[in-house]
Design a protein around this motif. Structure first.
Motif, PDB file in Angstrom:
ATOM      1  N   UNK A 132      15.987  -1.699   4.341  1.00 32.82           N
ATOM      2  CA  UNK A 132      15.167  -1.276   3.347  1.00 32.82           C
ATOM      3  C   UNK A 132      14.667   0.125   3.647  1.00 32.82           C
ATOM      4  N   UNK A 133      13.819   0.276   4.653  1.00 33.90           N
ATOM      5  CA  UNK A 133      13.655   1.442   5.042  1.00 33.90           C
ATOM      6  C   UNK A 133      14.624   2.693   5.062  1.00 33.90           C
ATOM      7  N   UNK A 134      15.583   2.391   5.450  1.00 33.15           N
ATOM      8  CA  UNK A 134      16.507   3.360   5.691  1.00 33.15           C
ATOM      9  C   UNK A 134      17.024   3.724   4.138  1.00 33.15           C
ATOM     10  N   UNK A 135      17.358   2.845   3.606  1.00 33.74           N
ATOM     11  CA  UNK A 135      17.512   3.241   2.026  1.00 33.74           C
ATOM     12  C   UNK A 135      16.510   4.092   1.155  1.00 33.74           C
ATOM     13  N   UNK A 136      15.200   3.711   1.445  1.00 28.75           N
ATOM     14  CA  UNK A 136      14.203   4.380   1.082  1.00 28.75           C
ATOM     15  C   UNK A 136      14.191   5.830   1.504  1.00 28.75           C
ATOM     16  N   UNK A 137      14.512   5.853   2.760  1.00 25.75           N
ATOM     17  CA  UNK A 137      14.267   7.194   3.300  1.00 25.75           C
ATOM     18  C   UNK A 137      15.668   8.101   2.925  1.00 25.75           C
ATOM     19  N   UNK A 138      16.719   7.473   2.708  1.00 24.20           N
ATOM     20  CA  UNK A 138      18.022   8.355   2.415  1.00 24.20           C
ATOM     21  C   UNK A 138      18.210   8.595   0.994  1.00 24.20           C
TER      22      UNK A 138
ATOM     23  N   UNK B  94       8.006  11.069  -7.319  1.00 28.16           N
ATOM     24  CA  UNK B  94       8.470  10.844  -6.017  1.00 28.16           C
ATOM     25  C   UNK B  94       7.473  10.177  -4.825  1.00 28.16           C
ATOM     26  N   UNK B  95       6.235  10.511  -5.295  1.00 27.24           N
ATOM     27  CA  UNK B  95       5.275  10.431  -4.230  1.00 27.24           C
ATOM     28  C   UNK B  95       5.328   8.786  -4.068  1.00 27.24           C
ATOM     29  N   UNK B  96       5.442   7.930  -5.212  1.00 27.91           N
ATOM     30  CA  UNK B  96       5.341   6.478  -5.110  1.00 27.91           C
ATOM     31  C   UNK B  96       6.364   5.795  -3.922  1.00 27.91           C
ATOM     32  N   UNK B  97       7.624   6.538  -4.014  1.00 33.47           N
ATOM     33  CA  UNK B  97       8.668   5.973  -3.110  1.00 33.47           C
ATOM     34  C   UNK B  97       8.280   6.465  -1.668  1.00 33.47           C
TER      35      UNK B  97
ATOM     36  N   UNK C  80       5.539   4.018  -0.240  1.00 35.42           N
ATOM     37  CA  UNK C  80       6.230   2.772  -0.002  1.00 35.42           C
ATOM     38  C   UNK C  80       6.856   2.996   1.376  1.00 35.42           C
ATOM     39  N   UNK C  81       7.615   4.155   1.483  1.00 33.89           N
ATOM     40  CA  UNK C  81       8.307   4.194   2.681  1.00 33.89           C
ATOM     41  C   UNK C  81       7.425   4.676   3.722  1.00 33.89           C
ATOM     42  N   UNK C  82       6.267   5.208   3.545  1.00 31.19           N
ATOM     43  CA  UNK C  82       5.304   5.210   4.707  1.00 31.19           C
ATOM     44  C   UNK C  82       4.776   4.139   5.077  1.00 31.19           C
ATOM     45  N   UNK C  83       4.285   3.127   4.283  1.00 26.56           N
ATOM     46  CA  UNK C  83       3.669   1.672   4.243  1.00 26.56           C
ATOM     47  C   UNK C  83       4.782   0.895   5.254  1.00 26.56           C
ATOM     48  N   UNK C  84       5.978   1.009   4.926  1.00 24.65           N
ATOM     49  CA  UNK C  84       6.974   0.296   5.651  1.00 24.65           C
ATOM     50  C   UNK C  84       7.137   0.762   6.838  1.00 24.65           C
TER      51      UNK C  84
ATOM     52  N   UNK D 226      -0.761  -5.289   4.700  1.00 25.69           N
ATOM     53  CA  UNK D 226       0.125  -4.390   4.383  1.00 25.69           C
ATOM     54  C   UNK D 226       1.673  -5.063   3.925  1.00 25.69           C
ATOM     55  N   UNK D 227       2.152  -5.900   4.752  1.00 24.78           N
ATOM     56  CA  UNK D 227       3.246  -6.721   4.458  1.00 24.78           C
ATOM     57  C   UNK D 227       3.087  -7.424   3.078  1.00 24.78           C
ATOM     58  N   UNK D 228       1.888  -8.229   2.754  1.00 26.19           N
ATOM     59  CA  UNK D 228       1.563  -8.663   1.561  1.00 26.19           C
ATOM     60  C   UNK D 228       1.869  -7.828   0.454  1.00 26.19           C
ATOM     61  N   UNK D 229       1.163  -6.814   0.450  1.00 27.42           N
ATOM     62  CA  UNK D 229       1.327  -5.620  -0.503  1.00 27.42           C
ATOM     63  C   UNK D 229       2.825  -5.277  -1.093  1.00 27.42           C
ATOM     64  N   UNK D 230       3.252  -4.971   0.099  1.00 28.35           N
ATOM     65  CA  UNK D 230       4.804  -4.541   0.041  1.00 28.35           C
ATOM     66  C   UNK D 230       5.564  -5.632  -0.542  1.00 28.35           C
ATOM     67  N   UNK D 231       5.497  -7.010  -0.070  1.00 29.99           N
ATOM     68  CA  UNK D 231       6.348  -8.179  -0.615  1.00 29.99           C
ATOM     69  C   UNK D 231       5.997  -8.120  -2.073  1.00 29.99           C
TER      70      UNK D 231
END
Length: 79
Positions: free
Chosen positions: A1-7, A22-25, A28-32, A63-68
């Motif tokens: 998922x992290x790679x997909x968000x980055x790419x 794009x700040x939201x994405x 999310x990428x920074x949190x992951x 952090x994990x709970x928020x992301x999930x």
């Protein structure tokens, strides 16, 4: 998922997208990324890890709970 968000950050809709959309994405990428690199003992890592503090563990769980929750609720979703 992290790679997909980055790419492909523009292929993701984030409910709270930010000023340019794009700040939201990026957030999310920074949190992951922080969770991935900051919590070294996840999933029974085969490599030696350092002892993590209870405060680090609590923050990682929060952090994990928020992301999930965001992914499960559709607040972060592929376009």
């Amino acid at each position: 998922m992290l790679r997909e968000l980055r790419q492909h950050p523009r292929q993701w809709d984030v409910t709270l997208a930010g000023k340019t959309g794009t700040e939201g994405a990026a957030t999310v990428e920074a949190m992951m990324s922080l969770l991935w690199t900051g919590q070294t003992s996840r999933h029974g890592n085969l490599q030696t890890t350092r002892e993590e503090t209870p405060a680090e563990a609590r923050m990682a769980v929060d952090l994990a709970v928020s992301l999930v929750r965001w992914f499960a609720d559709g607040a972060v979703r592929r376009r």
